[in-house]
Scaffold this motif. Structure first.
Motif, PDB file in Angstrom:
ATOM      1  N   HIS A  90       0.748  -1.355  -0.139  1.00 20.63           N
ATOM      2  CA  HIS A  90      -0.014  -0.018  -0.188  1.00 20.63           C
ATOM      3  C   HIS A  90       0.813   1.111  -0.075  1.00 20.63           C
ATOM      4  N   ASN A 130      -6.482  13.225   1.713  1.00 20.35           N
ATOM      5  CA  ASN A 130      -7.871  12.780   2.213  1.00 20.35           C
ATOM      6  C   ASN A 130      -9.061  13.933   2.033  1.00 20.35           C
ATOM      7  N   PHE A 153      -6.280   9.346   8.469  1.00 16.21           N
ATOM      8  CA  PHE A 153      -6.127   8.366   7.401  1.00 16.21           C
ATOM      9  C   PHE A 153      -5.252   9.064   6.276  1.00 16.21           C
ATOM     10  N   SER A 155      -2.100   7.811   5.207  1.00 15.25           N
ATOM     11  CA  SER A 155      -1.322   6.621   5.078  1.00 15.25           C
ATOM     12  C   SER A 155       0.236   7.102   4.611  1.00 15.25           C
ATOM     13  N   SER A 203      -1.574   4.738   8.955  1.00 11.38           N
ATOM     14  CA  SER A 203      -2.606   5.539   8.434  1.00 11.38           C
ATOM     15  C   SER A 203      -3.308   6.443   9.502  1.00 11.38           C
ATOM     16  N   LEU A 241      -5.040   0.349  -5.270  1.00  6.68           N
ATOM     17  CA  LEU A 241      -6.078  -0.403  -4.465  1.00  6.68           C
ATOM     18  C   LEU A 241      -6.115  -1.932  -5.014  1.00  6.68           C
ATOM     19  N   HIS A 371      -8.884  -2.813   4.211  1.00 11.21           N
ATOM     20  CA  HIS A 371      -8.533  -2.038   2.836  1.00 11.21           C
ATOM     21  C   HIS A 371      -9.789  -1.837   1.956  1.00 11.21           C
ATOM     22  N   HIS A 374     -12.070   1.098   1.974  1.00 11.62           N
ATOM     23  CA  HIS A 374     -11.632   2.384   1.669  1.00 11.62           C
ATOM     24  C   HIS A 374     -12.607   3.244   0.992  1.00 11.62           C
ATOM     25  N   ASP A 375     -13.409   2.597  -0.071  1.00  9.30           N
ATOM     26  CA  ASP A 375     -14.558   3.271  -0.631  1.00  9.30           C
ATOM     27  C   ASP A 375     -15.583   2.365  -1.027  1.00  9.30           C
ATOM     28  N   TYR A 399     -12.684   9.751  -5.995  1.00  9.80           N
ATOM     29  CA  TYR A 399     -12.793   8.215  -5.826  1.00  9.80           C
ATOM     30  C   TYR A 399     -13.348   7.645  -7.121  1.00  9.80           C
TER      31      TYR A 399
END
Length: 400
Positions: A90, A130, A153, A155, A203, A241, A371, A374-375, A399
């Motif tokens: 990641h 973010n 978040f 990361s 994160s 991702l 993970h 995430h969305d 996104y």
């Protein structure tokens, strides 16, 4: 413990050399992944190994001292790292995303400097962008630009060398993005990430107390999603991702196979001498192969589509960008499902003894489950449905 071979003296590696270096490094990371998953915190030693490998410059063009790898190749590296350690996979993938952010949002002098510095100094980039968290504000004062607030978040921000930071303009509410040194006074990196999985992505949150930002550090040409080319950033992010998820599933299967071959006992009613002859075990492995091979083919096709859009640079059309986004959305659904399914059902083919705590095989599922939130992947299905039913391409956002 074997470490990656140093980069060639001229700084340029073929992709075969890059991939071989990643595989050597992955074996080293894999030796400590189980214990580090238990400990959490920052993988400082391992991040320094990645720094010294030369792979942080993989996506930097050769003209600026990098390796000039394509996005398809970079994503394959993300996949390799994630098969052994999805936290570091990641962070490695997001590092390349963040370098690309300067290229996509910034002016030529900014991204040329980012490229050169990253390659020359083995810089590791961290994230404090973010866009869903409006917790930071930029205020224009007589003394300059001041950012204060808190971001969640973030990361890879801890132990990074450069930071991509976002804040909302106090006067206009507009989202602004900047690239700054990570050691800028006023930044505090909180070690408050203690989640179910991805335990060494750092994160957690970042707090900013009157942090001074230079106008020259703002990425405003063309700025966040300011053109079809700039809107490739979420495509890169989503494909990172995808390859983390695929790597998790591949890593889980790579451990399950030898265990089934050497440790799993044949179930008495099966009438076979070995678990590897059990028709139900074979059926599960057939399903695993189908899932992972399908996901891999989708991921590689999406990587090629991203490369086509990326190579067009500022001339990329909204249609070409949209086609890449559709390919990535399909990959996101497939890899999400594969990572969650394979990381759970490996226990079906390994048997009850595989749940022993000393193996910590639940880490694959914990990493995938953490993970993949995430969305919401349902919105990728919605995008695919709109494309299939009405030919509507995904609308660029952070996104999609």
């Amino acid at each position: 413990m074997a470490l990656p071979a140093p980069a060639p003296q001229n700084g340029v590696m073929s992709f075969q050399e890059i991939f071989a270096t990643a595989e050597r490094l992955t074996r080293s990371l894999g030796e400590t992944a189980l214990e580090r998953d238990r400990e959490g915190g920052t993988a400082k030693r391992e991040r320094d190994q990645i720094r010294s490998s030369g792979l942080l410059a993989s996506s930097v063009p050769e003209a600026y001292g990098g390796q000039g790898a394509s996005w398809l190749e970079v994503m394959q590296l993300v996949r390799v790292f994630s098969s052994a350690d999805s936290s570091l996979g990641h962070l490695f993938g997001f590092h390349h995303l963040l370098v690309a952010t300067v290229r996509l949002f910034g002016a030529q002098p900014q991204w040329e400097a980012a490229y050169r510095d990253t390659a020359k100094e083995n810089l590791f980039w961290g994230n404090a962008l973010n866009p869903l968290d409006p917790g930071t504000t930029l205020t224009r004062t007589d003394a300059g630009l001041i950012v204060s607030g808190r971001k969640s978040f973030c990361s890879g921000a801890l132990d990074s060398d450069r930071l991509i930071l976002s804040a909302n303009d106090a006067a206009t509410g507009k989202l602004l993005v900047a690239a700054i040194p990570s050691n800028r006074p006023g930044i505090r990196y909180n070690q408050d990430w203690d989640n179910l999985g991805q335990r060494q992505t750092d994160s957690g949150s970042v707090e900013l107390d009157h942090v001074v930002i230079q106008e020259s550090e703002l990425l405003t040409t063309p700025g966040p999603l300011g053109s079809p080319f700039a809107s490739l950033r979420p495509c890169i992010a989503q494909l990172v991702l995808c390859n983390v998820y695929l790597g998790i599933a591949q890593g889980a299967l790579a451990i399950a196979k030898p265990y089934t071959q050497t440790q799993r006992r044949a179930w008495p009613p099966s009438g076979v001498a070995s678990a590897t002859e059990d028709p139900y075990v074979l059926a599960r492995y057939g399903e695993f192969y189908l899932q992972l091979e399908s996901a891999r083919l989708l991921a590689d096709a999406a990587g090629s589509a991203l490369d086509a859009a990326w190579n067009a640079k500022e001339e990329v059309t909204p249609e070409a960008r949209g086609q890449a986004a559709v390919a990535i959305a399909a990959t996101k659904v497939a890899t999400t499902r594969a990572s969650l399914d394979v990381s759970t059902r490996i226990f079906d083919v390994m048997g009850a003894r595989s749940t022993t705590a000393k193996l910590r095989l639940d880490r694959f599922f914990r990493n995938a489950r953490t993970h993949t939130l995430h969305d919401p992947v349902d919105y990728k299905l919605k995008e695919l449905g709109e494309w299939e039913l009405s030919g509507k391409l995904p609308v660029p956002s952070f996104y999609s």
